[in-house]
Design an enzyme around this catalytic site. Sequence first.
Site, PDB file in Angstrom:
ATOM      1  N   ASP A   9      17.434   2.968 -35.999  1.00  0.00           N
ATOM      2  CA  ASP A   9      17.572   1.896 -36.981  1.00  0.00           C
ATOM      3  C   ASP A   9      18.789   1.051 -36.613  1.00  0.00           C
ATOM      4  O   ASP A   9      19.920   1.565 -36.559  1.00  0.00           O
ATOM      5  CB  ASP A   9      17.747   2.506 -38.379  1.00  0.00           C
ATOM      6  N   ASP A 105      13.609  -4.124 -37.027  1.00  0.00           N
ATOM      7  CA  ASP A 105      14.893  -3.538 -36.639  1.00  0.00           C
ATOM      8  C   ASP A 105      14.881  -2.016 -36.558  1.00  0.00           C
ATOM      9  O   ASP A 105      15.935  -1.390 -36.469  1.00  0.00           O
ATOM     10  CB  ASP A 105      15.997  -3.981 -37.608  1.00  0.00           C
ATOM     11  N   GLU A 106      13.712  -1.394 -36.586  1.00  0.00           N
ATOM     12  CA  GLU A 106      13.661   0.070 -36.527  1.00  0.00           C
ATOM     13  C   GLU A 106      12.367   0.516 -35.843  1.00  0.00           C
ATOM     14  O   GLU A 106      11.349  -0.153 -35.908  1.00  0.00           O
ATOM     15  CB  GLU A 106      13.777   0.689 -37.919  1.00  0.00           C
TER      16      GLU A 106
END
Length: 233
Positions: A9, A105-106
């Site tokens: 993350d 974003d992860e």
Amino acid sequence: MDRTILHCDCNSFFASVETLLDPSLADGPTAVCGDPESRHGIILAKNEKAKAFGVQTAETIWQAKRKCPDLRLVAPHRSEYVKFSRKCNELYLQYTDLVDPFGIDESFLDVTGSMHLFGSGEHIADELRRRMREEVGLTISVGVSFNKVFAKLGSDYKKPDATTVIARGNWRDIVFPLPVGDLLFVGRSAQELLGRYGVRTIGELSKCSEEMLETLMGKMGSQLYRYANGLDD
């Protein structure tokens, strides 16, 4: 045999990318928002210094400025976020072809078949964090576990730039005290519903009967029972 799953993350992703584009933003509290000029709209992301003032994602700009008068506001550069997201996943793909992006974003990584090449899940996580800092300029928090749900809990457990291992031997100690809202797919309405029945932690959720949860929440109740008991497959 258990799988070894990583959840990577990016920390304060939008704000971190903006700081790479404009390094002066690192000097103080910064937030990314929809319309910095008119100060209408909401906070999309904030850096660690803004977080220290209590600035929260999705609150209005005026609420954030009331908490932090010196907050710098910047407009989002979405094409840059996509570019950096690709860079992150390209790095992950150097360790496994089983990369499952979960938003911009992860990502989840199944490194079960890669450990004979690169070492343990924890070692891979630490190496990814180092390389992400040095080669991409971002920091990531990584959860390492035997399923995706606990890997995600791990990446949220300690931030920024940290590795958390939730293993067979310690998962109850780490997971059970956490608020039930930390569990994947337990949104605000589900948290409120469970709270009315005295279920406020993941440990308390694990002790509910699957039948009761299914009666309350349908198929999602059965799924959450499995998640809370480490049975995600």
